[in-house]
Scaffold this motif. Structure first.
Motif, PDB file in Angstrom:
ATOM      1  N   ILE A   1      50.531 104.874   4.640  1.00 23.03           N
ATOM      2  CA  ILE A   1      51.136 103.989   5.627  1.00 23.03           C
ATOM      3  C   ILE A   1      50.039 103.198   6.326  1.00 23.03           C
ATOM      4  CG2 ILE A   1      51.229 105.843   7.347  1.00 23.03           C
ATOM      5  CD1 ILE A   1      53.818 104.455   8.383  1.00 23.03           C
ATOM      6  N   ALA A   2      50.173 101.900   6.326  1.00 23.83           N
ATOM      7  CA  ALA A   2      49.198 100.999   6.964  1.00 23.83           C
ATOM      8  C   ALA A   2      47.773 101.279   6.470  1.00 23.83           C
ATOM      9  CB  ALA A   2      49.281 101.095   8.479  1.00 23.83           C
ATOM     10  N   GLY A   3      47.642 101.617   5.186  1.00 22.72           N
ATOM     11  CA  GLY A   3      46.334 101.893   4.601  1.00 22.72           C
ATOM     12  C   GLY A   3      45.835 103.305   4.812  1.00 22.72           C
ATOM     13  N   VAL A   4      46.502 104.062   5.659  1.00 28.35           N
ATOM     14  CA  VAL A   4      46.105 105.446   5.951  1.00 28.35           C
ATOM     15  C   VAL A   4      46.756 106.369   4.920  1.00 28.35           C
ATOM     16  CG1 VAL A   4      46.286 107.324   7.649  1.00 28.35           C
ATOM     17  CG2 VAL A   4      45.906 104.969   8.416  1.00 28.35           C
ATOM     18  N   LEU A   5      45.996 107.358   4.458  1.00 27.20           N
ATOM     19  CA  LEU A   5      46.546 108.400   3.586  1.00 27.20           C
ATOM     20  C   LEU A   5      46.657 109.692   4.381  1.00 27.20           C
ATOM     21  CD1 LEU A   5      44.538 107.814   0.293  1.00 27.20           C
ATOM     22  CD2 LEU A   5      46.976 107.404   0.669  1.00 27.20           C
ATOM     23  N   VAL A   6      47.860 110.250   4.387  1.00 24.04           N
ATOM     24  CA  VAL A   6      48.099 111.541   5.047  1.00 24.04           C
ATOM     25  C   VAL A   6      48.472 112.524   3.949  1.00 24.04           C
ATOM     26  CG1 VAL A   6      49.423 112.808   6.766  1.00 24.04           C
ATOM     27  CG2 VAL A   6      48.913 110.377   7.136  1.00 24.04           C
ATOM     28  N   PHE A   7      47.552 113.443   3.692  1.00 23.85           N
ATOM     29  CA  PHE A   7      47.774 114.456   2.660  1.00 23.85           C
ATOM     30  C   PHE A   7      48.403 115.689   3.302  1.00 23.85           C
ATOM     31  CE2 PHE A   7      44.196 111.922   1.241  1.00 23.85           C
ATOM     32  CZ  PHE A   7      44.486 111.714  -0.097  1.00 23.85           C
ATOM     33  N   ALA A   8      49.353 116.275   2.630  1.00 23.65           N
ATOM     34  CA  ALA A   8      49.933 117.554   3.049  1.00 23.65           C
ATOM     35  C   ALA A   8      50.092 118.381   1.786  1.00 23.65           C
ATOM     36  CB  ALA A   8      51.270 117.348   3.743  1.00 23.65           C
ATOM     37  N   TYR A   9      49.424 119.524   1.770  1.00 20.77           N
ATOM     38  CA  TYR A   9      49.432 120.325   0.551  1.00 20.77           C
ATOM     39  C   TYR A   9      49.220 121.796   0.892  1.00 20.77           C
ATOM     40  CZ  TYR A   9      44.359 119.922   1.145  1.00 20.77           C
ATOM     41  OH  TYR A   9      43.079 119.958   1.656  1.00 20.77           O
TER      42      TYR A   9
ATOM     43  N   HIS B   1      47.233 125.224   0.104  1.00 14.09           N
ATOM     44  CA  HIS B   1      45.935 125.688  -0.409  1.00 14.09           C
ATOM     45  C   HIS B   1      45.984 127.213  -0.529  1.00 14.09           C
ATOM     46  CE1 HIS B   1      41.652 126.753  -0.230  1.00 14.09           C
ATOM     47  NE2 HIS B   1      41.445 125.549  -0.744  1.00 14.09           N
ATOM     48  N   PRO B   2      45.405 127.788  -1.590  1.00  9.51           N
ATOM     49  CA  PRO B   2      45.518 129.233  -1.804  1.00  9.51           C
ATOM     50  C   PRO B   2      44.924 130.098  -0.692  1.00  9.51           C
ATOM     51  CG  PRO B   2      44.194 128.200  -3.554  1.00  9.51           C
ATOM     52  CD  PRO B   2      44.703 127.113  -2.677  1.00  9.51           C
ATOM     53  N   GLN B   3      43.869 129.643  -0.030  1.00 12.49           N
ATOM     54  CA  GLN B   3      43.272 130.434   1.053  1.00 12.49           C
ATOM     55  C   GLN B   3      43.648 129.934   2.452  1.00 12.49           C
ATOM     56  OE1 GLN B   3      41.023 129.413  -1.591  1.00 12.49           O
ATOM     57  NE2 GLN B   3      41.486 131.373  -2.548  1.00 12.49           N
ATOM     58  N   ARG B   4      43.900 128.639   2.590  1.00  9.24           N
ATOM     59  CA  ARG B   4      44.109 128.054   3.911  1.00  9.24           C
ATOM     60  C   ARG B   4      45.569 127.844   4.270  1.00  9.24           C
ATOM     61  NH1 ARG B   4      40.655 122.894   3.326  1.00  9.24           N
ATOM     62  NH2 ARG B   4      41.337 122.510   5.449  1.00  9.24           N
ATOM     63  N   GLY B   5      46.487 128.044   3.335  1.00 12.15           N
ATOM     64  CA  GLY B   5      47.902 127.803   3.607  1.00 12.15           C
ATOM     65  C   GLY B   5      48.195 126.309   3.625  1.00 12.15           C
ATOM     66  N   LEU B   6      49.055 125.886   4.527  1.00  8.19           N
ATOM     67  CA  LEU B   6      49.411 124.476   4.624  1.00  8.19           C
ATOM     68  C   LEU B   6      48.250 123.702   5.234  1.00  8.19           C
ATOM     69  CD1 LEU B   6      51.533 122.229   4.338  1.00  8.19           C
ATOM     70  CD2 LEU B   6      52.216 122.747   6.688  1.00  8.19           C
ATOM     71  N   VAL B   7      47.835 122.643   4.553  1.00 10.16           N
ATOM     72  CA  VAL B   7      46.742 121.781   5.014  1.00 10.16           C
ATOM     73  C   VAL B   7      47.298 120.376   5.189  1.00 10.16           C
ATOM     74  CG1 VAL B   7      44.490 120.796   4.433  1.00 10.16           C
ATOM     75  CG2 VAL B   7      45.016 123.157   3.789  1.00 10.16           C
ATOM     76  N   VAL B   8      46.980 119.767   6.336  1.00  9.87           N
ATOM     77  CA  VAL B   8      47.308 118.366   6.579  1.00  9.87           C
ATOM     78  C   VAL B   8      45.991 117.659   6.850  1.00  9.87           C
ATOM     79  CG1 VAL B   8      48.549 116.727   8.038  1.00  9.87           C
ATOM     80  CG2 VAL B   8      49.561 118.972   7.534  1.00  9.87           C
TER      81      VAL B   8
ATOM     82  N   ARG C   1      49.759 114.507  -9.323  1.00 11.98           N
ATOM     83  CA  ARG C   1      50.013 114.211 -10.739  1.00 11.98           C
ATOM     84  C   ARG C   1      49.843 115.468 -11.583  1.00 11.98           C
ATOM     85  NH1 ARG C   1      45.902 109.684 -11.423  1.00 11.98           N
ATOM     86  NH2 ARG C   1      45.770 110.709 -13.434  1.00 11.98           N
ATOM     87  N   GLN C   2      50.799 115.708 -12.464  1.00 16.25           N
ATOM     88  CA  GLN C   2      50.739 116.881 -13.334  1.00 16.25           C
ATOM     89  C   GLN C   2      49.560 116.810 -14.292  1.00 16.25           C
ATOM     90  OE1 GLN C   2      54.567 117.203 -15.208  1.00 16.25           O
ATOM     91  NE2 GLN C   2      55.437 118.303 -13.462  1.00 16.25           N
ATOM     92  N   ASP C   3      49.155 115.597 -14.673  1.00 18.70           N
ATOM     93  CA  ASP C   3      48.067 115.449 -15.637  1.00 18.70           C
ATOM     94  C   ASP C   3      46.683 115.515 -14.982  1.00 18.70           C
ATOM     95  OD1 ASP C   3      48.486 113.008 -14.335  1.00 18.70           O
ATOM     96  OD2 ASP C   3      47.698 111.861 -16.028  1.00 18.70           O
ATOM     97  N   ASP C   4      46.638 115.592 -13.641  1.00 24.30           N
ATOM     98  CA  ASP C   4      45.356 115.678 -12.929  1.00 24.30           C
ATOM     99  C   ASP C   4      45.473 116.688 -11.800  1.00 24.30           C
ATOM    100  OD1 ASP C   4      42.993 115.402 -11.550  1.00 24.30           O
ATOM    101  OD2 ASP C   4      43.136 113.228 -11.337  1.00 24.30           O
ATOM    102  N   PRO C   5      45.018 117.934 -12.027  1.00 25.19           N
ATOM    103  CA  PRO C   5      45.181 118.992 -11.028  1.00 25.19           C
ATOM    104  C   PRO C   5      44.403 118.752  -9.732  1.00 25.19           C
ATOM    105  CG  PRO C   5      43.817 119.749 -12.847  1.00 25.19           C
ATOM    106  CD  PRO C   5      44.343 118.401 -13.236  1.00 25.19           C
ATOM    107  N   ASP C   6      43.498 117.775  -9.713  1.00 20.75           N
ATOM    108  CA  ASP C   6      42.742 117.493  -8.492  1.00 20.75           C
ATOM    109  C   ASP C   6      43.466 116.538  -7.543  1.00 20.75           C
ATOM    110  OD1 ASP C   6      40.639 119.145  -9.234  1.00 20.75           O
ATOM    111  OD2 ASP C   6      39.623 117.530 -10.316  1.00 20.75           O
ATOM    112  N   THR C   7      44.592 115.943  -7.974  1.00 24.07           N
ATOM    113  CA  THR C   7      45.327 115.056  -7.073  1.00 24.07           C
ATOM    114  C   THR C   7      46.174 115.876  -6.110  1.00 24.07           C
ATOM    115  OG1 THR C   7      47.216 114.817  -8.560  1.00 24.07           O
ATOM    116  CG2 THR C   7      45.439 113.188  -8.765  1.00 24.07           C
ATOM    117  N   LEU C   8      46.401 115.315  -4.935  1.00 27.78           N
ATOM    118  CA  LEU C   8      47.196 115.971  -3.903  1.00 27.78           C
ATOM    119  C   LEU C   8      48.279 115.005  -3.431  1.00 27.78           C
ATOM    120  CD1 LEU C   8      44.212 117.418  -1.847  1.00 27.78           C
ATOM    121  CD2 LEU C   8      45.764 118.710  -3.335  1.00 27.78           C
ATOM    122  N   PRO C   9      49.439 115.519  -3.007  1.00 26.10           N
ATOM    123  CA  PRO C   9      50.487 114.631  -2.518  1.00 26.10           C
ATOM    124  C   PRO C   9      50.080 113.992  -1.196  1.00 26.10           C
ATOM    125  CG  PRO C   9      51.106 116.925  -2.183  1.00 26.10           C
ATOM    126  CD  PRO C   9      49.822 116.928  -2.958  1.00 26.10           C
TER     127      PRO C   9
END
Length: 91
Positions: free
Chosen positions: A34-42, A44-51, A22-30
Motif C-alpha cells: 500500500i502506497a509503496g509500503v510492504l507489510v509482511f505478516a507470516y 515463523h517456526p521459532q518466533r510465531g506470528l511476525v509482522v 509463492r509455492q515455487d520460492d520458499p523464501d517469499t513471504l505474504p
C-alpha cells in the motif's frame, strides 16, 4: 491534523494489493502493498506470528522531509506505536 486529503487516502487504500507467498520460492513471504509500503505478516517456526514493515519504496507523499514515515501500529484496539503521537479524540 491530517497528513493527506481523505480522498487521496481512500485512493491509496483502494490501490492496495496482496502479494501471496509463492509455492515455487520458499523464501517469499505474504505481504500487503500500500502506497509503496510492504507489510509482511507470516508465521515463523521459532518466533510465531511476525509482522514486518518495509519502507524502502514508500510513496514520496507519505515521507517526511527527514525521510521518516508517520505511522500508527495497533494491536486490536490498542495503539502500541504512534508517530506522531496518537490523539484518541481524532481517530
Amino acid at each position: 491534523m491530517s497528513i493527506l486529503d481523505p480522498a487521496r487516502c481512500r485512493a491509496l487504500n483502494e490501490g492496495a494489493g496482496f502479494l501471496p507467498a509463492r509455492q515455487d520460492d520458499p523464501d517469499t513471504l505474504p505481504a500487503l502493498r500500500i502506497a509503496g509500503v510492504l507489510v509482511f505478516a507470516y508465521v515463523h517456526p521459532q518466533r510465531g506470528l511476525v509482522v514486518s514493515v518495509d519502507l524502502d519504496e514508500t510513496d514520496a507523499e507519505l515521507t517526511r522531509d527527514d525521510s521518516t514515515v508517520p505511522m500508527s501500529i495497533n494491536v486490536g484496539d490498542t495503539v502500541v506505536f504512534a508517530d506522531p503521537p496518537h490523539n484518541p479524540d481524532h481517530s
